[in-house]
Design a protein around this motif. Structure first.
Motif, PDB file in Angstrom:
ATOM      1  N   ASP A 180       0.872  -1.177   0.000  1.00 46.25           N
ATOM      2  CA  ASP A 180       0.000   0.000   0.000  1.00 46.25           C
ATOM      3  C   ASP A 180       0.911   1.231   0.000  1.00 46.25           C
ATOM      4  N   VAL A 181       0.808   2.071  -1.046  1.00 44.42           N
ATOM      5  CA  VAL A 181       1.698   3.226  -1.149  1.00 44.42           C
ATOM      6  C   VAL A 181       0.987   4.529  -0.797  1.00 44.42           C
ATOM      7  N   ARG A 182      -0.124   4.442  -0.072  1.00 41.73           N
ATOM      8  CA  ARG A 182      -0.865   5.634   0.350  1.00 41.73           C
ATOM      9  C   ARG A 182      -0.268   6.220   1.622  1.00 41.73           C
ATOM     10  N   THR A 183      -0.785   7.395   2.000  1.00 42.18           N
ATOM     11  CA  THR A 183      -0.348   8.044   3.235  1.00 42.18           C
ATOM     12  C   THR A 183      -0.907   7.294   4.441  1.00 42.18           C
ATOM     13  N   ALA A 184      -0.329   7.541   5.608  1.00 39.86           N
ATOM     14  CA  ALA A 184      -0.809   6.908   6.844  1.00 39.86           C
ATOM     15  C   ALA A 184      -2.261   7.281   7.110  1.00 39.86           C
ATOM     16  N   ALA A 185      -2.643   8.514   6.835  1.00 38.29           N
ATOM     17  CA  ALA A 185      -4.029   8.950   7.038  1.00 38.29           C
ATOM     18  C   ALA A 185      -4.986   8.158   6.151  1.00 38.29           C
ATOM     19  N   GLU A 186      -4.591   7.906   4.913  1.00 35.64           N
ATOM     20  CA  GLU A 186      -5.433   7.120   4.013  1.00 35.64           C
ATOM     21  C   GLU A 186      -5.556   5.681   4.494  1.00 35.64           C
ATOM     22  N   VAL A 187      -4.463   5.120   4.983  1.00 33.07           N
ATOM     23  CA  VAL A 187      -4.467   3.742   5.472  1.00 33.07           C
ATOM     24  C   VAL A 187      -5.420   3.598   6.657  1.00 33.07           C
ATOM     25  N   ARG A 188      -5.475   4.612   7.512  1.00 37.36           N
ATOM     26  CA  ARG A 188      -6.373   4.551   8.673  1.00 37.36           C
ATOM     27  C   ARG A 188      -7.836   4.450   8.248  1.00 37.36           C
ATOM     28  N   SER A 189      -8.157   4.887   7.047  1.00 34.70           N
ATOM     29  CA  SER A 189      -9.543   4.818   6.575  1.00 34.70           C
ATOM     30  C   SER A 189      -9.902   3.431   6.043  1.00 34.70           C
ATOM     31  N   GLY A 190      -8.923   2.542   5.934  1.00 26.11           N
ATOM     32  CA  GLY A 190      -9.165   1.184   5.469  1.00 26.11           C
ATOM     33  C   GLY A 190      -8.034   0.718   4.579  1.00 26.11           C
ATOM     34  N   GLY A 227      -3.411  -7.485   5.556  1.00 27.87           N
ATOM     35  CA  GLY A 227      -2.066  -8.014   5.381  1.00 27.87           C
ATOM     36  C   GLY A 227      -1.130  -7.133   4.573  1.00 27.87           C
ATOM     37  N   ALA A 228      -1.620  -5.997   4.083  1.00 21.68           N
ATOM     38  CA  ALA A 228      -0.776  -5.111   3.281  1.00 21.68           C
ATOM     39  C   ALA A 228       0.261  -4.415   4.155  1.00 21.68           C
ATOM     40  N   ILE A 229       1.423  -4.156   3.554  1.00 19.01           N
ATOM     41  CA  ILE A 229       2.413  -3.323   4.224  1.00 19.01           C
ATOM     42  C   ILE A 229       2.309  -1.932   3.609  1.00 19.01           C
ATOM     43  N   ASN A 230       2.565  -0.922   4.406  1.00 18.80           N
ATOM     44  CA  ASN A 230       2.423   0.459   3.947  1.00 18.80           C
ATOM     45  C   ASN A 230       3.779   1.131   3.838  1.00 18.80           C
ATOM     46  N   ILE A 231       4.085   1.619   2.630  1.00 22.71           N
ATOM     47  CA  ILE A 231       5.239   2.476   2.403  1.00 22.71           C
ATOM     48  C   ILE A 231       4.730   3.636   1.549  1.00 22.71           C
ATOM     49  N   ASP A 232       4.629   4.790   2.148  1.00 18.65           N
ATOM     50  CA  ASP A 232       4.060   5.969   1.496  1.00 18.65           C
ATOM     51  C   ASP A 232       4.956   6.433   0.346  1.00 18.65           C
ATOM     52  N   LEU A 233       4.404   6.421  -0.869  1.00 19.89           N
ATOM     53  CA  LEU A 233       5.155   6.858  -2.041  1.00 19.89           C
ATOM     54  C   LEU A 233       5.680   8.283  -1.893  1.00 19.89           C
ATOM     55  N   ASN A 237       0.472  -3.487 -10.619  1.00 18.31           N
ATOM     56  CA  ASN A 237      -0.328  -2.358 -10.164  1.00 18.31           C
ATOM     57  C   ASN A 237      -1.788  -2.803 -10.090  1.00 18.31           C
ATOM     58  N   LEU A 238      -2.406  -2.661  -8.931  1.00 16.35           N
ATOM     59  CA  LEU A 238      -3.829  -2.981  -8.808  1.00 16.35           C
ATOM     60  C   LEU A 238      -4.613  -1.800  -9.372  1.00 16.35           C
ATOM     61  N   THR A 239      -4.846  -1.861 -10.666  1.00 14.47           N
ATOM     62  CA  THR A 239      -5.493  -0.785 -11.406  1.00 14.47           C
ATOM     63  C   THR A 239      -6.811  -0.383 -10.755  1.00 14.47           C
ATOM     64  N   GLY A 240      -6.994   0.903 -10.602  1.00 14.61           N
ATOM     65  CA  GLY A 240      -8.208   1.415  -9.974  1.00 14.61           C
ATOM     66  C   GLY A 240      -8.081   1.611  -8.485  1.00 14.61           C
ATOM     67  N   GLY A 241      -7.039   1.056  -7.887  1.00 13.41           N
ATOM     68  CA  GLY A 241      -6.770   1.242  -6.465  1.00 13.41           C
ATOM     69  C   GLY A 241      -7.909   0.834  -5.545  1.00 13.41           C
ATOM     70  N   MET A 242      -7.925   1.438  -4.371  1.00 19.76           N
ATOM     71  CA  MET A 242      -8.929   1.119  -3.354  1.00 19.76           C
ATOM     72  C   MET A 242     -10.351   1.398  -3.848  1.00 19.76           C
ATOM     73  N   MET A 243     -10.485   2.273  -4.810  1.00 17.84           N
ATOM     74  CA  MET A 243     -11.812   2.598  -5.316  1.00 17.84           C
ATOM     75  C   MET A 243     -12.390   1.429  -6.128  1.00 17.84           C
ATOM     76  N   SER A 244     -11.557   0.490  -6.559  1.00 18.52           N
ATOM     77  CA  SER A 244     -12.015  -0.615  -7.385  1.00 18.52           C
ATOM     78  C   SER A 244     -11.880  -2.004  -6.769  1.00 18.52           C
ATOM     79  N   TRP A 245     -11.107  -2.108  -5.675  1.00 14.53           N
ATOM     80  CA  TRP A 245     -10.831  -3.416  -5.095  1.00 14.53           C
ATOM     81  C   TRP A 245     -11.508  -3.584  -3.747  1.00 14.53           C
ATOM     82  N   PRO A 246     -12.148  -4.748  -3.524  1.00 13.28           N
ATOM     83  CA  PRO A 246     -12.742  -5.008  -2.204  1.00 13.28           C
ATOM     84  C   PRO A 246     -11.644  -5.311  -1.188  1.00 13.28           C
ATOM     85  N   TYR A 247     -11.879  -4.908   0.038  1.00 17.17           N
ATOM     86  CA  TYR A 247     -10.898  -5.189   1.107  1.00 17.17           C
ATOM     87  C   TYR A 247     -11.605  -5.562   2.372  1.00 17.17           C
TER      88      TYR A 247
END
Length: 86
Positions: A11-21, A25-31, A76-86
């Motif tokens: 997950d290459v989003r910001t920490a604030a975005e990650v807190r929203s969902g 099992g994803a690891i977060n490294i903010d691009l 690349n998970l095309t469409g990102g969180m807006m397109s993929w169920p989690y």
């Protein structure tokens, strides 16, 4: 993703975005973090990575950066969180 044992979800989003969902099992490294390059260089380049962000744009950038430093199995998970169920 389920057909690739040992794959890493990145997950290459910001920490604030990650807190929203996030994908379980994803690891977060903010691009956008100053140390993104340093952190990805610590990852195992032999593994398969599924990379996502909110819409797919930043994850596409991350995949290009990772490819440039030797990662071969990056998706690349095309469409990102807006397109993929989690």
């Amino acid at each position: 993703m389920g057909q690739t044992p040992g794959a890493v979800i990145l997950d290459v989003r910001t920490a604030a975005e990650v807190r929203s969902g996030a994908i379980k099992g994803a690891i977060n490294i903010d691009l956008m973090s100053a140390d993104f390059q340093q952190k990805i260089n610590q990852l195992d380049k032999t593994k398969t990575y599924f990379v996502y962000c909110r819409s797919g744009h930043r994850s596409g950038q991350a995949c290009r950066i990772m490819g440039n430093v030797g990662f071969e199995h990056i998706y690349n998970l095309t469409g990102g969180m807006m397109s993929w169920p989690y």
